[in-house]
Design a protein around this motif. Structure first.
Motif, mmCIF file in Angstrom:
data_model
loop_
_atom_site.group_PDB
_atom_site.id
_atom_site.type_symbol
_atom_site.label_atom_id
_atom_site.label_comp_id
_atom_site.label_asym_id
_atom_site.label_seq_id
_atom_site.Cartn_x
_atom_site.Cartn_y
_atom_site.Cartn_z
ATOM 1 N N ALA A 125 49.588 -71.550 -24.406
ATOM 2 C CA ALA A 125 50.001 -70.749 -25.564
ATOM 3 C C ALA A 125 50.891 -71.563 -26.493
ATOM 4 O O ALA A 125 50.794 -71.458 -27.724
ATOM 5 C CB ALA A 125 50.728 -69.493 -25.095
ATOM 6 N N PHE A 126 51.751 -72.391 -25.917
ATOM 7 C CA PHE A 126 52.663 -73.213 -26.706
ATOM 8 C C PHE A 126 51.901 -74.271 -27.495
ATOM 9 O O PHE A 126 52.103 -74.430 -28.707
ATOM 10 C CB PHE A 126 53.677 -73.869 -25.766
ATOM 11 N N VAL A 127 51.003 -74.999 -26.834
ATOM 12 C CA VAL A 127 50.259 -76.080 -27.486
ATOM 13 C C VAL A 127 49.357 -75.534 -28.591
ATOM 14 O O VAL A 127 49.153 -76.185 -29.629
ATOM 15 C CB VAL A 127 49.450 -76.864 -26.434
ATOM 16 N N ALA A 128 48.826 -74.320 -28.381
ATOM 17 C CA ALA A 128 47.927 -73.731 -29.386
ATOM 18 C C ALA A 128 48.612 -73.520 -30.721
ATOM 19 O O ALA A 128 47.935 -73.417 -31.761
ATOM 20 C CB ALA A 128 47.370 -72.404 -28.864
ATOM 21 N N ARG A 129 49.950 -73.472 -30.745
ATOM 22 C CA ARG A 129 50.665 -73.273 -32.010
ATOM 23 C C ARG A 129 50.628 -74.512 -32.907
ATOM 24 O O ARG A 129 51.015 -74.427 -34.077
ATOM 25 C CB ARG A 129 52.130 -72.912 -31.730
ATOM 26 N N PHE A 130 50.166 -75.650 -32.378
ATOM 27 C CA PHE A 130 50.237 -76.903 -33.128
ATOM 28 C C PHE A 130 48.886 -77.380 -33.657
ATOM 29 O O PHE A 130 48.855 -78.256 -34.521
ATOM 30 C CB PHE A 130 50.825 -78.009 -32.242
ATOM 31 N N PHE A 131 47.770 -76.833 -33.140
ATOM 32 C CA PHE A 131 46.466 -77.403 -33.484
ATOM 33 C C PHE A 131 45.484 -76.311 -33.890
ATOM 34 O O PHE A 131 45.331 -75.300 -33.205
ATOM 35 C CB PHE A 131 45.892 -78.184 -32.286
ATOM 36 N N GLU A 132 44.826 -76.563 -35.026
ATOM 37 C CA GLU A 132 43.790 -75.643 -35.500
ATOM 38 C C GLU A 132 42.475 -75.900 -34.788
ATOM 39 O O GLU A 132 41.737 -74.969 -34.475
ATOM 40 C CB GLU A 132 43.609 -75.804 -37.010
ATOM 41 N N MET A 133 42.152 -77.172 -34.507
ATOM 42 C CA MET A 133 40.900 -77.520 -33.852
ATOM 43 C C MET A 133 40.994 -77.252 -32.361
ATOM 44 O O MET A 133 41.897 -77.783 -31.691
ATOM 45 C CB MET A 133 40.559 -78.988 -34.099
ATOM 46 N N PRO A 134 40.081 -76.451 -31.794
ATOM 47 C CA PRO A 134 40.132 -76.185 -30.345
ATOM 48 C C PRO A 134 40.090 -77.459 -29.516
ATOM 49 O O PRO A 134 40.800 -77.571 -28.508
ATOM 50 C CB PRO A 134 38.897 -75.313 -30.102
ATOM 51 N N GLY A 135 39.271 -78.449 -29.923
ATOM 52 C CA GLY A 135 39.189 -79.689 -29.163
ATOM 53 C C GLY A 135 40.518 -80.404 -29.077
ATOM 54 O O GLY A 135 40.882 -80.951 -28.032
ATOM 55 N N ALA A 136 41.278 -80.386 -30.174
ATOM 56 C CA ALA A 136 42.575 -81.074 -30.190
ATOM 57 C C ALA A 136 43.575 -80.380 -29.283
ATOM 58 O O ALA A 136 44.324 -81.031 -28.556
ATOM 59 C CB ALA A 136 43.101 -81.132 -31.622
ATOM 60 N N ARG A 137 43.616 -79.051 -29.329
ATOM 61 C CA ARG A 137 44.594 -78.367 -28.478
ATOM 62 C C ARG A 137 44.221 -78.458 -27.003
ATOM 63 O O ARG A 137 45.090 -78.564 -26.136
ATOM 64 C CB ARG A 137 44.804 -76.921 -28.915
ATOM 65 N N TRP A 138 42.906 -78.459 -26.689
ATOM 66 C CA TRP A 138 42.508 -78.635 -25.293
ATOM 67 C C TRP A 138 42.869 -80.034 -24.807
ATOM 68 O O TRP A 138 43.328 -80.208 -23.675
ATOM 69 C CB TRP A 138 41.000 -78.395 -25.136
ATOM 70 N N ALA A 139 42.666 -81.022 -25.659
ATOM 71 C CA ALA A 139 43.013 -82.391 -25.277
ATOM 72 C C ALA A 139 44.508 -82.516 -25.025
ATOM 73 O O ALA A 139 44.938 -83.100 -24.019
ATOM 74 C CB ALA A 139 42.566 -83.360 -26.368
ATOM 75 N N ALA A 140 45.307 -81.960 -25.946
ATOM 76 C CA ALA A 140 46.762 -82.035 -25.776
ATOM 77 C C ALA A 140 47.199 -81.317 -24.507
ATOM 78 O O ALA A 140 48.036 -81.827 -23.739
ATOM 79 C CB ALA A 140 47.453 -81.426 -27.000
ATOM 80 N N TRP A 141 46.635 -80.146 -24.262
ATOM 81 C CA TRP A 141 47.015 -79.365 -23.082
ATOM 82 C C TRP A 141 46.680 -80.107 -21.797
ATOM 83 O O TRP A 141 47.501 -80.194 -20.874
ATOM 84 C CB TRP A 141 46.303 -78.014 -23.112
#
Length: 404
Positions: A125-141
Motif C-alpha cells: 500500500a505504501f509503495v503504490a503511493r509513488f508509482f502510476e505504472m503497475p510494473g514499476a510499483r511491483w518492481a519496487a515492492w
C-alpha cells in the motif's frame, strides 16, 4: 508543486499481493522447518537461526507470560528486580502459548509469520503511493521485500556486513528474524501514511487521530527508536515544505504531529526514566551498546539499490513533489541519526531499505530508462530498450534480478 495523484491498486493486484506475500513468508519459514526436520538424535534445535542471543531473550520473555506474569523481570540475572510493564508483545505471546498449550517457539514463529504478512501488505500500500505504472510499483515492492546487498561477496574475504545480520535494516531479514521488527516497520509505514503531506486527505478527523494514537503508542512500546526516527523525518519533511514556501503543511498536519508526539512521548520518557532509575535495568542499559557500523559497511549492505537510488534521488530533488520531499527527508535524516552521539545508533536503521528501494525504482523508471531511450541508436541499445520497456512480468523480473 502539488502532490502527484496515483491510482490505487486494483482488487486483482491486491489478491496477487496477498498470494506473493504468503509465499515470501513461507520462504522465510523453510530454513526453520528444515532445522526441525533434520534435528539429530540427542540434540535439540532451538528454532532460532539468526542472532540466537536476542532470540533466546525473546523466548525468556515469553516464559514470563507462560507462567502467568504480565510484568517484565530481567530473566538472566540472580537479582531480577521489580517488575515493570515492558515487552508486552512477547509476554502476551507467552500467555497465548499457555492458553493453547503450544510450545513457545511455535507461537513465536506463528507471530513472526503473521507480522511478516502485515508488513508486506502495508509495504505494498505504501509503495503504490509513488508509482502510476503497475510494473514499476511491483518492481519496487519486490526489490524491497526480497532485496539485500553485496555482503555475500565479502564473506569469502572474511567480511560480515550488516545485510547479513542487522535484521531491522532489511525487510526480508526482519521477517526472517522475529515478530517485532516487521510489526514495527509496518507501524512506521502506517504512521507516515497518516502524517506526511501528499498521502492522505488534508483534513484530520477523529478516525485518523485515533489511528495515529494507536499506531504511535504501539510503535513507542515495540521499538522506541522508531518513534525517534519517525518524529525526526516528519519534522524535517514539514520544515522542507515550509522552506519551499508551500501550503502543504497546514494546521491539520501540525495537529497530526502533535497527536503523534503526545502519544509517543510518555512511553519514551518512561523508558528513559526506567533505564536511569531501575537498579537492574540501569546496569543492563549501561552495557547495551549498539553503534552503527562504518559508512562503507552500509554501502555494501544496501548494494545495487543504493546505486540506483542516486539517479532516483536526483530526480526527486529536481521534481520535489510532496512525496519526493518526504523520501529525501527520510534518507537524509536517517543517515544523520545513524551517526548521532547515541549509544544505540544501529537501532535507528529500522526499515532503511524502504526509502532506498523506492528511490532505486524511481532511478530506473525516471533515470536509466530515459538515458537508454536517448542512446537507442545501436542494436544493443535497441534490445535493452525493448527489455526495460517490456510490460508486466519481464520488466519486474529484470529489475528484481538486478537488485536481489
Amino acid at each position: 508543486m502539488a502532490a502527484v495523484s496515483r491510482p490505487s491498486p486494483s482488487l486483482r493486484e491486491w489478491w496477487i499481493a496477498v498470494g506473493v506475500s504468503a509465499a515470501i513468508v513461507a520462504l522465510t519459514s523453510l530454513p526453520y522447518l528444515y532445522g526441525f526436520a533434520s534435528e539429530p538424535s540427542g540434540y535439540h534445535f532451538t528454532g532460532l537461526l539468526i542472532n540466537p542471543y536476542d532470540g533466546n531473550s525473546y523466548l525468556a520473555k515469553m516464559e514470563i507470560g507462560r507462567r502467568g506474569g504480565w510484568l517484565f523481570h530481567l530473566p538472566f540475572t540472580a537479582e531480577p528486580g521489580t517488575g515493570v510493564p515492558l515487552y508486552f508483545l512477547y509476554i502476551f505471546l507467552g500467555h497465548a502459548a499457555a492458553w493453547v498449550g503450544a510450545p513457545s517457539i511455535l507461537i513465536f514463529h506463528m507471530a513472526r509469520a503473521l507480522a511478516g504478512l502485515v508488513l508486506l501488505l502495508t509495504l505494498f500500500a505504501f509503495v503504490a503511493r509513488f508509482f502510476e505504472m503497475p510494473g514499476a510499483r511491483w518492481a519496487a515492492w519486490l526489490v524491497i521485500a526480497l532485496g539485500s546487498g553485496f555482503g555475500w561477496l565479502a564473506v569469502p574475504f572474511g567480511g560480515f556486513t550488516s545485510d547479513l545480520w542487522v535484521a531491522e535494516a532489511i525487510v526480508f531479514l526482519s521477517i526472517f528474524a522475529n515478530p517485532h521488527f516487521p510489526l514495527s516497520i509496518a507501524l512506521t509505514l502506517a504512521l507516515y501514511l497518516l502524517l506526511i503531506p501528499g498521502f492522505g486527505p488534508p483534513r484530520i478527523n477523529w478516525r485518523q487521530a485515533l489511528g495515529i494514537v494507536l499506531a504511535a503508542t504501539a510503535t513507542a512500546h515495540l521499538q522506541p527508536f522508531a518513534s525517534v526516527t519517525i518524529g525526526g523525518v516528519t519534522a524535517v519533511t514539514y520544515a522542507a515544505h515550509y522552506y519551499l514556501k508551500r501550503d502543504a503543511v497546514k494546521r491539520d498536519h501540525v495537529a497530526r504531529f502533535v497527536v503523534f508526539a503526545l502519544a509517543s512521548l510518555p512511553w519514551l520518557i518512561y523508558d528513559f526514566w526506567l533505564s536511569q532509575t531501575h537498579p537492574q535495568l540501569k546496569v543492563w542499559s549501561a552495557q547495551n551498546q549498539t553503534p552503527s557500523p562504518p559508512a562503507w559497511d552500509y554501502l555494501i549492505t544496501f548494494g545495487l539499490p543504493l546505486l540506483l537510488a542516486i539517479p532516483g534521488a536526483w530526480h526527486a530533488f529536481r521534481r520535489r513533489t510532496e512525496t519526493d520531499v518526504f523520501l529525501l527527508a527520510w534518507l537524509v535524516t536517517n543517515a544523520i541519526l545513524l551517526y548521532a552521539p547515541f549509544a544505540l545508533q544501529r537501532r535507528l536503521s529500522l526499515g532503511l531499505s524502504i526509502p532506498i528501494g523506492v528511490l532505486a525504482a524511481q532511478g530506473l523508471v525516471f533515470g536509466i530508462v530515459p538515458w537508454v531511450e536517448g542512446r537507442a541508436a545501436s542494436r544493443a541499445y535497441q534490445a535493452l530498450l525493448r527489455i526495460v520497456r517490456a510490460p508486466g512480468t519481464l520488466r519486474i523480473g529484470l529489475f528484481v534480478a538486478m537488485c536481489l
